[in-house]
Motif scaffolding. Sequence first.
Motif, short mmCIF file in Angstrom:
data_model
loop_
_atom_site.label_atom_id
_atom_site.label_comp_id
_atom_site.label_asym_id
_atom_site.label_seq_id
_atom_site.Cartn_x
_atom_site.Cartn_y
_atom_site.Cartn_z
N SER A 258 0.80 -1.22 0.00
CA SER A 258 0.00 0.00 0.00
C SER A 258 0.83 1.27 0.00
O SER A 258 0.27 2.36 -0.12
N ARG A 259 2.18 1.15 0.12
CA ARG A 259 3.05 2.33 0.28
C ARG A 259 2.56 3.14 1.48
O ARG A 259 1.90 4.17 1.33
N THR B 235 2.00 7.05 1.91
CA THR B 235 0.87 7.69 1.22
C THR B 235 -0.45 7.35 1.91
O THR B 235 -1.36 8.19 1.97
N ASN C 202 -6.47 4.40 -2.33
CA ASN C 202 -5.03 4.64 -2.21
C ASN C 202 -4.25 3.38 -2.57
O ASN C 202 -3.23 3.44 -3.28
N THR D 18 -1.50 3.12 -5.75
CA THR D 18 -0.10 2.75 -5.52
C THR D 18 0.18 1.33 -6.01
O THR D 18 1.27 1.06 -6.52
N ASN E 221 0.52 1.28 -9.83
CA ASN E 221 1.83 1.81 -10.23
C ASN E 221 2.92 0.76 -10.08
O ASN E 221 3.84 0.68 -10.92
N GLN E 222 2.85 -0.04 -9.03
CA GLN E 222 3.85 -1.10 -8.85
C GLN E 222 3.70 -2.19 -9.91
O GLN E 222 4.70 -2.74 -10.38
#
Length: 437
Positions: free
Chosen positions: A132-133, A136, A178, A182, A185-186
Amino acid sequence: LFLTFCSSSFFVMAGKRKDHGERLLVTLAVALIITHGGDAFQTSTVHLKLANVSSRYFPKSPQTFHHTLRDQLNVNSVEVSPINVIVDNSTPLIHTSEDEHDNPPVLLDPVQEQSISKKSILSFPRLIWRFSRPHTLVGSALAIPALHILAAPTFSALYSKNVVYSILYAMFPALLMNIFITGLNQITDVEIDKINKPDLPIAAGDLKLSDAKLIVAVCLAGSLLFGAFHPVFSTVGLNTVLWGSALLGAAYSLPPFRLKRFPFLAAFAIVAIRGTLINTAFYAHASAAAFGNVAATPLSVLTGEVRCALSTLFFGVFSVIIAIMKDVPDFFGDKISNIRTFSVRLGRKAVFKMGVRITAGLYFLYGAGFIKLAIGAQSAILAATRSTLGAASFLMGLSALKRSTNVNAEDSVEVYSYYMHLWKLFYLSYFLLPFAR
């Protein structure tokens, strides 16, 4: 025969030393190098043999095996791949050597398998947390209650169940969204992350790509459905931020748009989400769901509420800082992948200095504004509150400057540490936001 001779001889030499297992391991490695030739470590059979031995002597710390070979054999000319050597203790080790008699499979007993299964279940939330990073995720979690308090017409209006319900109802889909952004993007940056962020779950091999796709799909669907579920708390503001974030997040990572390839468009997407959508839409959601202003929309609160406009401006500029600074430590992976970020175009030093100056200038400007408003405040409490915010703003600006003095802009580790310091300032700003009146 050679392996047997070496292992027997080494046990005799080692005697009762505590490190006999490690010495045997090194002996077997040397033997395998001799028997299989100079390129022994390049064959999958040898990888499996060494991994088999390492799992017996180092079941709790498989990486020790990799470092032991490097340190004690001093194989500088041979690349020992940790991916091939490290044993995954979450599954029973069954190698597929051609000679099953020389290399019998090492199986775990039922008790060990049950223990490992429990550990796997417990480790799944940690995996999602990494995916989840978290920095952020925390930013989003802090923004929602802060904006609810800021939107309250008076502090006494906060003593209502609707405020709590509104915060919780917005929090769940926002955090799911969220994770979708994220995570997506990964998924699209696996090869880049192997260079820039090798510790991320997909890049590190801890999370399968198919599982990651399933997670982001569930998060996207859950977020959008939950946002439209309730007749009262499913406000225009909430659905605006969810749908807007989903579209911009997808355009940022996915082709054919893939906005992250273009520095201005990438910055625009980040500012639009972090700066504009979050601050205006959640403010509008709070006004409608918690405080009864059902006509509130992101546009109406942006143009009609000074507090909303100033907070949106502040976090919009801060989002620009995040957009340009996040790519400085990712310079090498972006350059190799032909992602033309500001750091690749202008150089890491120039972008880093620019980010530091914008951060300090932003805090100094708002600090001066709070001090000026404190002078003309109508009450002593309001004057004290604004003076405190002004002093805090100056201190955070000085913190951004001071922390940057010892940072080498071309050292990714140092820059990333500074980048995370900026996120701490970001969190602190949301903590102080409710008092900006």
